[in-house]
Design a protein around this motif. Structure first.
Motif, PDB file in Angstrom:
ATOM      1  N   MET A  17       0.827  -1.207   0.000  1.00 56.84           N
ATOM      2  CA  MET A  17       0.000   0.000   0.000  1.00 56.84           C
ATOM      3  C   MET A  17       0.863   1.259   0.000  1.00 56.84           C
ATOM      4  SD  MET A  17      -2.905  -1.242  -0.382  1.00 56.84           S
ATOM      5  CE  MET A  17      -3.790   0.308  -0.384  1.00 56.84           C
ATOM      6  N   LYS A  18       2.025   1.194   0.632  1.00 57.60           N
ATOM      7  CA  LYS A  18       2.930   2.352   0.575  1.00 57.60           C
ATOM      8  C   LYS A  18       3.501   2.526  -0.826  1.00 57.60           C
ATOM      9  CE  LYS A  18       4.183   2.926   5.409  1.00 57.60           C
ATOM     10  NZ  LYS A  18       5.271   3.177   6.377  1.00 57.60           N
ATOM     11  N   CYS A  19       3.704   1.429  -1.541  1.00 52.54           N
ATOM     12  CA  CYS A  19       4.115   1.536  -2.939  1.00 52.54           C
ATOM     13  C   CYS A  19       3.016   2.206  -3.758  1.00 52.54           C
ATOM     14  CB  CYS A  19       4.425   0.153  -3.513  1.00 52.54           C
ATOM     15  SG  CYS A  19       5.924  -0.622  -2.879  1.00 52.54           S
ATOM     16  N   VAL A  20       1.777   1.797  -3.522  1.00 52.13           N
ATOM     17  CA  VAL A  20       0.638   2.397  -4.222  1.00 52.13           C
ATOM     18  C   VAL A  20       0.593   3.899  -3.963  1.00 52.13           C
ATOM     19  CG1 VAL A  20      -1.881   2.511  -4.350  1.00 52.13           C
ATOM     20  CG2 VAL A  20      -0.738   0.288  -4.225  1.00 52.13           C
ATOM     21  N   LYS A  21       0.780   4.276  -2.715  1.00 49.50           N
ATOM     22  CA  LYS A  21       0.651   5.676  -2.321  1.00 49.50           C
ATOM     23  C   LYS A  21       1.793   6.542  -2.834  1.00 49.50           C
ATOM     24  CE  LYS A  21       0.135   8.560   1.845  1.00 49.50           C
ATOM     25  NZ  LYS A  21       0.015   8.535   3.331  1.00 49.50           N
TER      26      LYS A  21
END
Length: 322
Positions: A195-199
């Motif tokens: 999710m941090k990659c997505v963000k």
């Protein structure tokens, strides 16, 4: 297809030409602050930054690749630089998800046959729509890494399309057949990292996310994901209990025939397979891009954008107990 070079250079590049209709040109100007002159200057500045950045050892320099990051950050130079560098770091830091993405490997055909993911095409607003059905993942054969790899392959075939860069994407998650086993495939640390990659790293304008028939036992996982995203992104989530309810927002004609749309799933599977084959060499060449993590810019090196958040993990565990 010609595979773009990853050589850092300020050589003369082919002049970028906007190829879409005036409707898209207007959207680019209104939503992204993009004009011909803004784009020209921004590409020149970003190329200079890449060449001068000692951490970046190899990177595509063609306009469509760099515009991924300029458009997703609305031509804010610093933010585009951050996202590009973090994208390169992400690909290198998580090889199980983002490296050696060979679309010709047999497992790819197996997953397409099961269709946990299908690109559906463009809706009436010009946005790319993708349908995911995690319950279709064969748990005896595949882990969450295979699903992420398939999704990455799919998106890498679209990231360079001007339509996608300008109008963005719509994601539909049909959770009808999802089980606890599918959810258990995702360790908390993997959820946080992804999710941090997505963000922070994905060059993608996510416009809407639709959850269809989400079971109650998936609520804690979804809440964790939401907590890791920005407030603006959280407002783009929608929950639906039926396809009929979902089509009050989602263009029904873009859905598969089995969902009340026009194109049957087997035809969408064929189109997906053909697309992955077409872009195979371009996707594999992404591995040639490289960064020296010891020389990263402060915004990539010194913050915790890819570190696991123990506070979030603790809150999630408490949520499960409660």
């Amino acid at each position: 297809m010609n595979v773009p070079s990853v050589e850092k250079s300020l050589k003369q590049y082919e002049v970028y030409k906007f190829t879409l209709s005036e409707q898209y040109r207007k959207t680019a100007l209104d939503e992204l602050r993009e004009s011909d002159e803004t784009r020209r200057q921004a590409l020149e500045q970003l190329r200079e930054w890449v060449v001068k950045n000692p951490a970046i050892l190899g990177c595509r320099m063609d306009a469509l690749f760099l515009l991924r990051f300029l458009r997703v950050r609305k031509f804010n130079h610093l933010q585009a630089c951050e996202t590009l560098e973090r994208y390169l770091v992400m690909n290198q830091r998580y090889p199980k998800w983002f490296r050696k993405l060979d679309t010709a490997e047999p497992w790819v055909d197996e997953m397409i046959e099961d269709w946990p993911l299908l690109p559906l095409g463009y809706d009436k607003a010009g946005r790319l729509v993708l349908l995911a059905k995690m319950g279709n993942v064969n748990l005896e054969r595949f882990t969450n890494a295979a699903l992420v790899r398939l999704f990455t392959m799919a998106m890498e075939t679209y990231y360079d399309e001007e339509k996608v860069q300008i109008t963005g994407t719509v994601h539909i998650y049909d959770d009808t057949d999802i089980t606890m086993g599918h959810i258990a495939q995702w360790p908390i640390t993997d959820i946080i990292a992804y999710m941090k990659c997505v963000k922070h790293s994905f060059p993608q304008r996510i416009r809407e996310i639709h959850l269809l028939n989400m079971p109650r036992y998936a609520a804690a996982t979804v809440e964790l994901c939401l907590n890791l995203l920005s407030e603006k992104m959280r407002t783009r989530f929608y929950q639906h209990r039926s396809v009929k309810d979902m089509t009050k927002i989602v263009d029904q004609s873009i859905l598969p025939k089995e969902y009340g749309g026009n194109i049957p799933i087997d035809e969408l599977q064929k189109q997906f397979r053909q697309r992955l084959t077409k872009y195979r060499d371009t996707i594999l060449a992404l591995d040639q891009m490289e960064v020296d993590e010891s020389k990263l810019s402060p915004f990539s090196k010194n913050d915790n954008w890819l570190e696991n958040d123990s506070g979030v993990i603790g809150s999630f565990r408490k949520l499960n107990v409660d």
